[in-house]
Design a protein around this motif. Sequence first.
Motif, PDB file in Angstrom:
ATOM      1  N   UNK A 828      -0.357   0.291   3.478  1.00 31.17           N
ATOM      2  CA  UNK A 828      -1.076   0.861   2.334  1.00 31.17           C
ATOM      3  C   UNK A 828      -2.180   1.805   2.822  1.00 31.17           C
ATOM      4  N   UNK A 829      -2.163   3.043   2.299  1.00 33.95           N
ATOM      5  CA  UNK A 829      -3.096   4.066   2.814  1.00 33.95           C
ATOM      6  C   UNK A 829      -4.489   3.923   2.204  1.00 33.95           C
ATOM      7  N   UNK A 830      -5.106   2.811   2.450  1.00 37.33           N
ATOM      8  CA  UNK A 830      -6.352   2.488   1.752  1.00 37.33           C
ATOM      9  C   UNK A 830      -7.462   3.496   2.046  1.00 37.33           C
ATOM     10  N   UNK A 831      -7.532   3.974   3.287  1.00 36.78           N
ATOM     11  CA  UNK A 831      -8.621   4.905   3.609  1.00 36.78           C
ATOM     12  C   UNK A 831      -8.504   6.173   2.777  1.00 36.78           C
ATOM     13  N   UNK A 832      -7.295   6.655   2.685  1.00 35.28           N
ATOM     14  CA  UNK A 832      -7.088   7.878   1.920  1.00 35.28           C
ATOM     15  C   UNK A 832      -7.384   7.656   0.434  1.00 35.28           C
ATOM     16  N   UNK A 833      -6.958   6.501  -0.046  1.00 37.25           N
ATOM     17  CA  UNK A 833      -7.216   6.176  -1.451  1.00 37.25           C
ATOM     18  C   UNK A 833      -8.724   6.112  -1.697  1.00 37.25           C
ATOM     19  N   UNK A 834      -9.409   5.491  -0.769  1.00 37.86           N
ATOM     20  CA  UNK A 834     -10.857   5.366  -0.954  1.00 37.86           C
ATOM     21  C   UNK A 834     -11.528   6.741  -0.969  1.00 37.86           C
ATOM     22  N   UNK A 836     -10.271   9.520  -1.950  1.00 44.22           N
ATOM     23  CA  UNK A 836     -10.012  10.159  -3.249  1.00 44.22           C
ATOM     24  C   UNK A 836     -10.891   9.518  -4.317  1.00 44.22           C
ATOM     25  N   UNK A 837     -10.969   8.224  -4.233  1.00 44.11           N
ATOM     26  CA  UNK A 837     -11.736   7.493  -5.233  1.00 44.11           C
ATOM     27  C   UNK A 837     -13.199   7.953  -5.266  1.00 44.11           C
TER      28      UNK A 837
END
Length: 937
Positions: A828-834, A836-837
């Motif tokens: 899960x690409x959590x860093x990228x999601x964060x 963007x968030x």
Amino acid sequence: MKQVDYSFLGNLDIETIEALYRDFQKDPNSVEESWRLFFRGFEFARHDFGDHIVSETLDKEFKVINLIDAYRKRGHLFTKTNPVRTRRKYFPTLDLENYGLEENDLDTVFHAGKEIGIDPSPLRDIVSRLKQTYAETVGVEYMFIRSPEKTKWLSQRMENNLNITNYSLEQKKEIFMHLKQAVGFEKFIHKRFVGQKRFSLEGAEILIPALIATIEKGAEMDVREFMIGMAHRGRLNVLANVLQKPYENIFKEFEGEEYEEGISLGDVKYHLGYVNDIKTMSGKSVKLNMAPNPSHLEAVSPIIQGLSRARIDHKYEGNFNNLVPILIHGDAAIASQGVVYEVIQMYDLPGYKTGGTIHFVINNQIGFTTNYLDARSSTYCTDIGKVTKAPIFHVNGDEVEALLHTVEIAMEYRQRYQSDVFIDILCYRKYGHNEGDEPRFTQPLLYKAIANHPNTRDIYSEHLIKNGIYSKDEIEEFENDYEYILDGKLEASKRLKKVFIQRFLKEDWKGLKYASLSDFSKQIDTGVTRKKLLDVAEKLNRLPEDKKFINKIKRLVEDRKKSIKEDRLDWAMAELLAYGTLLTEGFPVRISGQDSIRGTFSHRHAGFVIEDTDQQYIPLKNLDEHQAVFEIYNSPLSEYGVLGFEYGYSLAVPNGLTIWEAQFGDFHNVAQVIIDQYISSAEEKWGLMNGLVLYLPHGYEGQGPEHSSARIERFLSMAARNNMNIVNCSTPANLFHILRKHLYASYRTPLILFTPKSLLRHPKCTSPLEDFENDVFHEVIDDPDVDIQEVRRVVYCSGKVYYDLLARKEEFKAKDIALVRIEQLHPFPIEEVKKIHKKYKNNLLSLWVQEEPVNMGPWRHIQQAMAEINPEPVTRQASGSPSTGLSKVHQIGQEEIIQKVFRKCDCELKNVYCGLQCVVGSSRKEILKQHQYFQKK
Ligand SMILES: Cc1ncc(C[n+]2csc(CCOP(=O)(O)OP(=O)(O)O)c2C)c(N)n1
Ligand SMILES: [Mg+2]
């Protein structure tokens, strides 16, 4: 032609027979076996009696011919192949009177003897030979084979070489050595590792010389490699005494506490694989592969087929005689595991054939505690072999020479006719299911017989002593010497620090590494120049001028060309361009699945059928002369077998793109064993990398419970430690890049790709060439059409539902809602999601939107993975079935989801995406907090 009943031959006059015979001579292959025999008898009679032939002499000759035919067809029912039980009785017997013959005829010379390769002989001799060939220690079923050439070859091969063969002195000594090792190895472990599970081979030790003979004979006949699949029973013995895995490594597995580096969880010793190059007695070098396998019986069978085919394709230039698959089955498993049928059904299919498998059955007449009478309805556990008309031998497991002789015939037949062959070894199981299991709980009678039964080594020793080959003392000395050697190996094993698991096929995987988390987020330049894209596209969209195609195909190709011109490439184009570019860069591509050539949803059209023919033109095979091999096959209607096959195939071709496509994603659950036991876990168990790609069509389009969900949640529940790459692309270009990235990465993991259905034709689901050229694979795609400062709601989603949301967003011109697509679900690409968030500073509400019920789809995994962001779920209600069967109800459900996302607050701040209330009914306090926010503003 009518079937002949020989009994009324006496009524046929000679002229009629002559006339029929003349017809037969004109076209001998046009008649059935019974007619062939008829005319053969007629020839014998005429040869001896010339024109004076009379129906009486004919009659008796035919009766003998009939008897011969009966032995060939039914002799196997009267063999003495069971070492510890009496057989069931079958009727009618092969007694002379059942064939119109009698004791008095025994001394009469019959010309029919020629049919079994001997001179005209007394009936007594003919019968004796028939018995020895067909009804003693070996029974054979083969007369159902429809090719007269094959049955004739088998008859002659068996009748001309009696089963009890005279092996030379040296050969006999060699056979004894193998039996000594097979028996001695089990006894040694039994003594030294008391109470430990090993699934002993005892009762079936004869398997060891049989396998060695298979390898020896094969090596003489061009075989350079064997691919072996087997279950628990006797596996350690086979690894030690056939594949020559060092004894000390095996002993260490009994006592080890830790694995060598690289293996995290490992597996029990009787599941491990091994590869070794060995020298045969005739000095040939042969590679032996034993594939690792799970406890799930027969799951390894399709894997072996795929591995074998891949090797034959890529290492042996399609020569089926260079590699032979060997499958070793248990009697209960072969009789009742459905995947056996799936595998056997593939044996002659162009996309899946492996030139014939040698099937051995360790037929100990029991499965765990279940007696064979409760385990199958068929007469033999091998009856499945008749589906594809393979010869089936049943051999007495006490009779080593008879078995070795059978092995020779089997190997010759396989090499000659590229057919499966079955060798059913009738034996017994010395102990319970494992060594700690008490068999007398359930089979007291049988185990009384087994307790008193000598092992094959001792039976053969008796034979050698009787024939003056060895003395009793010599035999004892050999046995003691072997035990002494094993004791030395046991000592050596104690000096080993850790348990070593040899990576199966590690030579082939050199240069590729296990994936780490950071590997996935590393961008790989997978773009392709416009020039090359256009060049490949041009070749993909070119129909050869000298061939005719139906108008619909021509139109389709024109549409594809137009899409390039208009710079709106769809899913099919992206897929084909991914394959095309990879092929020209030297990566072989293989795709198989039900109806995959055209594509279930008619999008792919990888092959164009030439009008009025059965041939296809496959553009991807016609890119350039240096391109790598492209293969695409419509698979048989199997999931378990075919997915297992493709998993095996991709194991042997680490640098190829191997794709299995499910017709609809849900059908993968028919192959769940392969997903659970191999795809998701093989790396942790056996250190096995694999790059297989699964295409699983997924998406809620109102097609009912079975055609909507590919069960994303199940893959996510098995995803951990980068064991799989789980991707749900929403654009053609992203698909293009993930496929290319998959091969250009320095690591390999299975790639689970959820693929679309309605998006294949969705006008918005296109990508411009620019995105193929200068872009990379995106794990997350942010919304390109927002007013960042105004965004009040960030909507996370994955796959097709994005387009449903997009339509509404465009309708509402809602630049204050951001639709963020998660394209990669694992890792899960959590860093990228964060990242963007964070960008959406004024966001008030984060949502996760999915079409699936709340207990399915990615939600529960998203909840964990995005815990810091804590999105609210917008899903269908929890349910046991993935979807409704009524398309209207589906639409209502879909509309509810979309409406929830876009519903504006009911409060005084109407027309603002401010609140949680409408969406999830949040507390009054939270609503007020948000209102305050807006009021301040
Ligand atoms: C698919 C599957 N179902 C059940 C089992 C549990 N099980 C292990 S061995 C065995 C009996 C196997 O009998 P058989 O095939 O005759 O082999 P044998 O142990 O007699 O050599 C069973 C039921 C299993 N391993 N795999
Ligand atoms: Mg069994």
